[in-house]
Design a protein around this motif. Structure first.
Motif, PDB file in Angstrom:
ATOM      1  N   TRP A   1       6.026  79.333  59.497  1.00  0.00           N
ATOM      2  CA  TRP A   1       4.862  80.111  59.109  1.00  0.00           C
ATOM      3  C   TRP A   1       3.986  79.273  58.191  1.00  0.00           C
ATOM      4  O   TRP A   1       4.394  78.206  57.714  1.00  0.00           O
TER       5      TRP A   1
ATOM      6  N   VAL B   1      12.362  79.628  62.128  1.00  0.00           N
ATOM      7  CA  VAL B   1      11.127  80.381  61.936  1.00  0.00           C
ATOM      8  C   VAL B   1      10.154  79.493  61.173  1.00  0.00           C
ATOM      9  O   VAL B   1      10.530  78.855  60.183  1.00  0.00           O
TER      10      VAL B   1
ATOM     11  N   ALA C   1      18.461  80.179  64.756  1.00  0.00           N
ATOM     12  CA  ALA C   1      17.040  80.204  65.092  1.00  0.00           C
ATOM     13  C   ALA C   1      16.286  79.445  64.020  1.00  0.00           C
ATOM     14  O   ALA C   1      16.814  79.180  62.925  1.00  0.00           O
TER      15      ALA C   1
ATOM     16  N   LEU D   1      13.435  89.985  61.014  1.00  0.00           N
ATOM     17  CA  LEU D   1      14.022  89.750  62.326  1.00  0.00           C
ATOM     18  C   LEU D   1      14.929  90.914  62.694  1.00  0.00           C
ATOM     19  O   LEU D   1      15.690  91.408  61.854  1.00  0.00           O
TER      20      LEU D   1
ATOM     21  N   ALA E   1      10.728  89.382  65.948  1.00  0.00           N
ATOM     22  CA  ALA E   1      10.332  89.092  64.577  1.00  0.00           C
ATOM     23  C   ALA E   1       8.931  89.645  64.351  1.00  0.00           C
ATOM     24  O   ALA E   1       8.062  89.529  65.221  1.00  0.00           O
TER      25      ALA E   1
ATOM     26  N   PHE F   1       2.821  82.996  62.469  1.00  0.00           N
ATOM     27  CA  PHE F   1       4.209  82.544  62.426  1.00  0.00           C
ATOM     28  C   PHE F   1       4.652  82.267  63.848  1.00  0.00           C
ATOM     29  O   PHE F   1       3.995  82.635  64.821  1.00  0.00           O
ATOM     30  N   ASP F   2       5.806  81.614  63.983  1.00  0.00           N
ATOM     31  CA  ASP F   2       6.410  81.391  65.291  1.00  0.00           C
ATOM     32  C   ASP F   2       7.912  81.315  65.090  1.00  0.00           C
ATOM     33  O   ASP F   2       8.397  80.989  63.991  1.00  0.00           O
ATOM     34  N   VAL F   3       8.670  81.622  66.137  1.00  0.00           N
ATOM     35  CA  VAL F   3      10.128  81.636  66.046  1.00  0.00           C
ATOM     36  C   VAL F   3      10.697  81.251  67.390  1.00  0.00           C
ATOM     37  O   VAL F   3      10.134  81.572  68.436  1.00  0.00           O
ATOM     38  N   THR F   4      11.802  80.550  67.364  1.00  0.00           N
ATOM     39  CA  THR F   4      12.531  80.240  68.591  1.00  0.00           C
ATOM     40  C   THR F   4      14.013  80.181  68.272  1.00  0.00           C
ATOM     41  O   THR F   4      14.407  79.794  67.165  1.00  0.00           O
TER      42      THR F   4
END
Length: 329
Positions: free
Chosen positions: A182, A180, A178, A142, A114, A165-168
């Motif tokens: 921010w 996301v 997933a 993404l 991402a 931001f962060d994503v997992t």
């Protein structure tokens, strides 16, 4: 990787401390890790023009997000790194301004990334699959990354100064693919000229194929000025953490500036449990002092437990420096 220096003698210290020192030297007589052959990044047009972001471990190596210098500007990319072989760089597209390196993540055996990509990638890179027309501000895209990146979905964000931001990803078979998170500026209810915009933390759930946003919600509380979010999986949902801010009261009849044109502010880390549908599943918890100055933090989760490591700028005395605290939730 090298042993610590040996203690010359135990003079001037107690017998117990000397015994412990001797035992430590014996344990450290062997290297704590072994270096393999060096790995070089290949595929750059500009030698050492790299900025590195986060990485994730995968079978046989790691995936690292990076920005690299290229003709015409900076390019977002990921590098596949493995022992004994040159790293392979896969471009995602061009970036502008101070946008950070892309963040890689994995779901099962698949690799994703991402990042804020302004233009389609070269060497097979695809344009983002979808975006909302008329949205202003950054667009977080993404990608599925194989031999070349494939754009899956783009998440528009409102105009703000923060690229955080962060994503997992969720495990295969979950109802979502997933999450996301921010930060962005909250809509201002008043007229122009009032206080600076308040930051909010937004979270988006993606469909299992990561091609559709199924839900978007604000997870930070009303009136909280929040920034720099992190997200981690937990049993039954997610943890979402962020840095909260509050302006410090004026001192000695005048504001104390933290930077050019910026009033000093208290900063602390907050945490909330979120269910699998993106809704808050409990009260917001404060992980560091509300009158402190958190400079940054990171989190890691396992099962129902979360470990947070927070860097504090607070100084006990002149030139004493700050500290690091470890908090378990």
């Amino acid at each position: 990787c090298k042993p610590r220096p040996a203690v010359a003698d135990g003079a001037g210290i107690s017998a117990n401390v000397a015994d412990v020192a001797v035992q430590a030297v014996a344990v450290d007589s062997q290297p704590r890790c072994v270096l393999t052959d060096k790995t070089a990044l290949a595929g750059s047009d500009a030698g050492d023009g790299f900025d590195f972001g986060e990485g994730v471990a995968v079978d046989g190596g790691a995936i690292v997000g990076l920005l690299r210098a290229a003709p015409g500007g900076r390019r977002a990319a990921i590098a596949r790194v493995g022992p004994h072989v040159p790293a392979r760089v896969i471009d995602l597209g061009n970036v502008t301004g101070d946008d950070p390196p892309p963040q890689p993540f994995v779901r099962g055996a698949e690799v994703f990334a991402a990042g804020y990509v302004e233009e389609p990638g070269v060497d097979g890179g695809a344009r983002p699959a979808s975006h909302q027309a008329g949205a202003r501000g950054r667009k977080l895209t993404l990608f599925r990354v194989t031999d070349a990146p494939t754009g899956l979905v783009t998440i528009p964000q409102t105009s703000d100064e923060s690229p955080a931001f962060d994503v997992t990803a969720l495990p295969s078979g979950s109802t979502s693919g997933a999450i996301v998170v921010w930060d962005e500026d909250a809509p201002s209810p008043g007229d122009a000229g009032e206080e600076a915009p308040r930051g909010v933390i937004r979270a988006a759930l993606l469909a299992p194929d990561l091609r559709t946003v199924t839900q978007v919600a604000t997870v930070s509380p009303d009136m909280t000025d929040a920034e720099r979010p992190r997200v981690a999986l937990r049993d039954g949902g997610f943890w979402v953490a962020w840095v909260a801010r509050k302006r410090e009261p004026p001192r000695d009849a005048g504001p104390e500036l933290e930077g050019p044109g910026e009033d000093r502010a208290y900063r602390w880390v907050e945490l909330v449990a979120v269910d699998e549908h993106g809704r808050a599943a409990g009260a917001v918890r404060r992980l560091s002092p509300a009158t402190g100055h958190a400079a940054g933090f990171d989190v890691v989760a396992s099962g129902s437990r979360l470990d947070a490591v927070i860097v504090l700028d607070d100084e006990e005395g002149e030139g004493a420096g700050g500290g690091v605290i470890h908090v378990i939730a």
